[in-house]
Each structure stands twice: as structure tokens, then as C-alpha cells.
Design a protein around this motif. Structure first.
Motif, mmCIF file in Angstrom:
data_model
loop_
_atom_site.group_PDB
_atom_site.id
_atom_site.type_symbol
_atom_site.label_atom_id
_atom_site.label_comp_id
_atom_site.label_asym_id
_atom_site.label_seq_id
_atom_site.Cartn_x
_atom_site.Cartn_y
_atom_site.Cartn_z
ATOM 1 N N LYS A 133 9.815 16.640 9.660
ATOM 2 C CA LYS A 133 9.980 15.235 10.035
ATOM 3 C C LYS A 133 9.617 14.309 8.877
ATOM 4 O O LYS A 133 10.253 13.282 8.676
ATOM 5 C CB LYS A 133 9.126 14.916 11.267
ATOM 6 N N LEU A 134 8.579 14.674 8.125
ATOM 7 C CA LEU A 134 8.155 13.825 7.019
ATOM 8 C C LEU A 134 9.228 13.711 5.950
ATOM 9 O O LEU A 134 9.428 12.648 5.360
ATOM 10 C CB LEU A 134 6.872 14.369 6.381
ATOM 11 N N PHE A 135 9.931 14.821 5.669
ATOM 12 C CA PHE A 135 10.887 14.851 4.570
ATOM 13 C C PHE A 135 12.344 14.699 5.016
ATOM 14 O O PHE A 135 13.254 14.958 4.234
ATOM 15 C CB PHE A 135 10.712 16.148 3.766
ATOM 16 N N ALA A 136 12.536 14.259 6.257
ATOM 17 C CA ALA A 136 13.894 14.059 6.766
ATOM 18 C C ALA A 136 14.637 13.040 5.915
ATOM 19 O O ALA A 136 14.182 11.906 5.734
ATOM 20 C CB ALA A 136 13.851 13.600 8.218
ATOM 21 N N GLY A 137 15.753 13.458 5.328
ATOM 22 C CA GLY A 137 16.563 12.568 4.508
ATOM 23 C C GLY A 137 16.121 12.466 3.064
ATOM 24 O O GLY A 137 16.784 11.815 2.255
ATOM 25 N N ILE A 138 15.016 13.106 2.712
ATOM 26 C CA ILE A 138 14.494 13.036 1.329
ATOM 27 C C ILE A 138 14.111 14.435 0.835
ATOM 28 O O ILE A 138 13.239 14.591 -0.022
ATOM 29 C CB ILE A 138 13.290 12.081 1.221
ATOM 30 N N GLU A 139 14.782 15.434 1.369
ATOM 31 C CA GLU A 139 14.431 16.809 1.038
ATOM 32 C C GLU A 139 14.587 17.118 -0.451
ATOM 33 O O GLU A 139 13.873 17.982 -0.984
ATOM 34 C CB GLU A 139 15.294 17.788 1.848
ATOM 35 N N ASP A 140 15.517 16.461 -1.117
ATOM 36 C CA ASP A 140 15.816 16.769 -2.517
ATOM 37 C C ASP A 140 15.215 15.767 -3.500
ATOM 38 O O ASP A 140 15.529 15.807 -4.694
ATOM 39 C CB ASP A 140 17.337 16.835 -2.723
ATOM 40 N N GLU A 141 14.364 14.888 -3.007
ATOM 41 C CA GLU A 141 13.777 13.860 -3.872
ATOM 42 C C GLU A 141 12.555 14.389 -4.634
ATOM 43 O O GLU A 141 11.987 15.422 -4.294
ATOM 44 C CB GLU A 141 13.371 12.647 -3.034
ATOM 45 N N ARG A 142 12.160 13.626 -5.669
ATOM 46 C CA ARG A 142 10.951 13.938 -6.423
ATOM 47 C C ARG A 142 9.807 13.022 -5.979
ATOM 48 O O ARG A 142 10.043 11.884 -5.577
ATOM 49 C CB ARG A 142 11.192 13.761 -7.932
ATOM 50 N N PHE A 143 8.587 13.543 -6.101
ATOM 51 C CA PHE A 143 7.403 12.795 -5.701
ATOM 52 C C PHE A 143 6.365 12.864 -6.815
ATOM 53 O O PHE A 143 6.388 13.757 -7.648
ATOM 54 C CB PHE A 143 6.845 13.351 -4.386
ATOM 55 N N TYR A 144 5.425 11.902 -6.788
ATOM 56 C CA TYR A 144 4.500 11.744 -7.909
ATOM 57 C C TYR A 144 3.147 12.410 -7.631
ATOM 58 O O TYR A 144 2.482 12.113 -6.641
ATOM 59 C CB TYR A 144 4.273 10.253 -8.197
ATOM 60 N N PHE A 145 2.758 13.294 -8.551
ATOM 61 C CA PHE A 145 1.516 14.054 -8.440
ATOM 62 C C PHE A 145 0.530 13.660 -9.535
ATOM 63 O O PHE A 145 0.923 13.385 -10.670
ATOM 64 C CB PHE A 145 1.790 15.557 -8.594
ATOM 65 N N VAL A 146 -0.753 13.682 -9.198
ATOM 66 C CA VAL A 146 -1.835 13.582 -10.182
ATOM 67 C C VAL A 146 -2.983 14.451 -9.661
ATOM 68 O O VAL A 146 -3.775 14.011 -8.827
ATOM 69 C CB VAL A 146 -2.340 12.136 -10.383
ATOM 70 N N PRO A 193 2.418 9.331 -1.928
ATOM 71 C CA PRO A 193 3.629 8.640 -1.485
ATOM 72 C C PRO A 193 3.659 7.185 -1.952
ATOM 73 O O PRO A 193 4.727 6.631 -2.223
ATOM 74 C CB PRO A 193 3.561 8.737 0.045
ATOM 75 N N GLU A 194 2.478 6.564 -2.087
ATOM 76 C CA GLU A 194 2.422 5.161 -2.486
ATOM 77 C C GLU A 194 2.801 4.956 -3.944
ATOM 78 O O GLU A 194 3.028 3.819 -4.371
ATOM 79 C CB GLU A 194 1.018 4.584 -2.215
ATOM 80 N N LYS A 195 2.895 6.048 -4.711
ATOM 81 C CA LYS A 195 3.305 5.974 -6.116
ATOM 82 C C LYS A 195 4.680 6.623 -6.340
ATOM 83 O O LYS A 195 5.097 6.790 -7.490
ATOM 84 C CB LYS A 195 2.277 6.671 -7.010
ATOM 85 N N SER A 196 5.346 6.984 -5.256
ATOM 86 C CA SER A 196 6.571 7.785 -5.347
ATOM 87 C C SER A 196 7.848 7.002 -5.087
ATOM 88 O O SER A 196 8.858 7.569 -4.651
ATOM 89 C CB SER A 196 6.478 8.983 -4.393
ATOM 90 N N GLY A 197 7.818 5.681 -5.341
ATOM 91 C CA GLY A 197 9.030 4.881 -5.250
ATOM 92 C C GLY A 197 9.655 4.881 -3.867
ATOM 93 O O GLY A 197 8.961 4.944 -2.845
ATOM 94 N N GLU A 198 10.977 4.836 -3.828
ATOM 95 C CA GLU A 198 11.695 4.757 -2.565
ATOM 96 C C GLU A 198 11.525 6.027 -1.742
ATOM 97 O O GLU A 198 11.476 5.971 -0.509
ATOM 98 C CB GLU A 198 13.174 4.474 -2.813
ATOM 99 N N ALA A 199 11.430 7.179 -2.407
ATOM 100 C CA ALA A 199 11.222 8.430 -1.669
ATOM 101 C C ALA A 199 9.895 8.391 -0.924
ATOM 102 O O ALA A 199 9.806 8.793 0.248
ATOM 103 C CB ALA A 199 11.269 9.621 -2.616
#
Length: 211
Positions: A133-146, A193-199
Motif C-alpha cells: 500500500k505504501l509503494f502503490a504507484g511508486i514501485e519503480d521510484e528512487r528514494f533518499y537514504f542517509v 520520505p520527506e527528502k525524497s521529492g515527489e515519490a
């Protein structure tokens, strides 16, 4: 549909203002607080976390938040942990040889990433499970890690035949590691998620829709 209320847990963790702004942009009514009534009565509780595992666990204890987080989960009330706020839901963290007990919601040890370069900093892809449910529609997007530490092994035993196992999302930096877990009311993310843009904004909207 009524606006969802979210409490961002205020226990001394840094960088909470960006989380507040991101949740507000996603459509939530947000309060930054560690008051028991605000933890208990919101539609969703957001648990941030940066720095060392042991320090975050101590800070949670110092404000009395562990009890109220546990009550929310036991009562089926949604909680979302991020970064070290994700890690503390596992059995323990190990940093510089020091073992610190976590909240024990999931099996696993938070350990130093086995990678040529740490910290793992920047954008990365994920492998969400089918039906997330969390990744619905954004399965192929990139996210920001630190981060420099993560859970790199998953050994979850289903206690009852009718029990639904958690959904686990993996990423990789030197070695595979757990990037997210969805487990009924409790969800947690190793990335920001707050640093991961539109995704990231879409993920927060997805979470709000589950509240």
C-alpha cells in the motif's frame, strides 16, 4: 473526507520540521508533540529518528514514549517510523560493539552495512512486495537514504497459521538490507520520505489514505 491528524513525535530527534512540512503538504493536520494525549489521539503517529540507535532509544524512554507507542500498536492505531525511528522497532542495535535492545516488534539486528563506502547517502531503488500500500504507484521510484546501519537479515516466523506476515521491501548498498516494513498498523522506512521529492510525497499520501 476529513483531514487526517498526525502527531510527529517530539523527543529531541533532529530534522523534525522537514517531516512536519512534508506531512502538511501531503494533506495532514500535523502537531509536533510528545504529550501522551497527542500520541494516543491522533490518526497517525510519525516516529522520526537520526543519529545513534542507543541515543534514540534512551530519548524515547526519557519522554515516556515507548509505553504510548506500544499502546497504539496493540490497539491497531497506525504508526510510521523513519530512519532510526524505523530501526528501533527491531530486536536490537549494535554500534561499536555495544548491544542495545530495541522495541522488539520485529526480529532482526541493526548492524553496520557491509559496503565499500558508508554511510549510504543518496538516492536508491527499492524492491517492494506485491500488494504494497505504501509503494502503490511508486514501485519503480528512487528514494533518499542517509544511514550507516541497517537490518540485513529477515527471519520472521508466523506464530499462527492465519497470521499475515509483514510485507518487507528491500534495497541494496554493498549488501541487501531492509528498506521498509508494512505490518498492519505499524510501518517503518529506512529512507527519508520527506527528502525524497515527489515519490516521497506520494508515499506519505499513500500512508495517510490508510489511516
Amino acid at each position: 473526507m476529513a483531514q487526517k491528524t498526525v502527531t510527529v513525535l517530539d523527543y529531541g530527534s533532529g530534522n523534525v520540521r522537514s517531516a512536519v512540512r512534508a506531512l502538511e503538504a501531503a494533506g495532514a493536520q500535523v502537531k509536533l508533540s510528545a504529550k501522551p494525549e497527542d500520541i494516543a489521539n491522533c490518526d497517525g503517529l510519525f516516529v522520526p529518528g537520526v543519529g545513534a540507535f542507543a541515543a534514540v532509544m534512551q530519548a524515547l524512554k526519557d519522554v515516556g514514549a515507548i509505553r504510548w507507542i506500544g499502546r497504539r500498536i496493540a490497539g491497531g492505531r497506525p504508526v510510521l517510523g523513519v530512519c532510526v525511528g524505523h530501526q528501533v522497532f527491531f530486536d536490537e542495535g549494535v554500534e561499536h560493539g555495544i548491544h542495545t535492545p530495541g522495541l522488539g516488534e520485529w526480529p532482526g539486528t541493526v548492524e553496520l552495512l557491509q559496503a565499500p563506502v558508508v554511510p549510504h547517502m543518496g538516492w536508491n531503488t527499492l524492491t517492494p512486495p506485491a500488494g504494497s500500500k505504501l509503494f502503490a504507484g511508486i514501485e519503480d521510484e528512487r528514494f533518499y537514504f542517509v544511514h550507516s546501519y541497517a537490518v540485513q537479515k529477515w527471519d520472521f516466523e508466523v506464530a499462527q497459521p492465519k497470521m499475515t506476515p509483514p510485507q518487507v521491501t528491500w534495497s541494496e548498498h554493498g549488501t541487501p538490507f531492509i528498506a521498509a516494513v508494512e505490518n498492519g498498523p505499524l510501518c517503518a522506512l529506512q529512507f527519508h520520505p520527506e527528502k525524497s521529492g515527489e515519490a516521497g510525497a506520494r508515499l506519505l499520501r499513500n500512508w495517510l489514505e490508510t489511516l
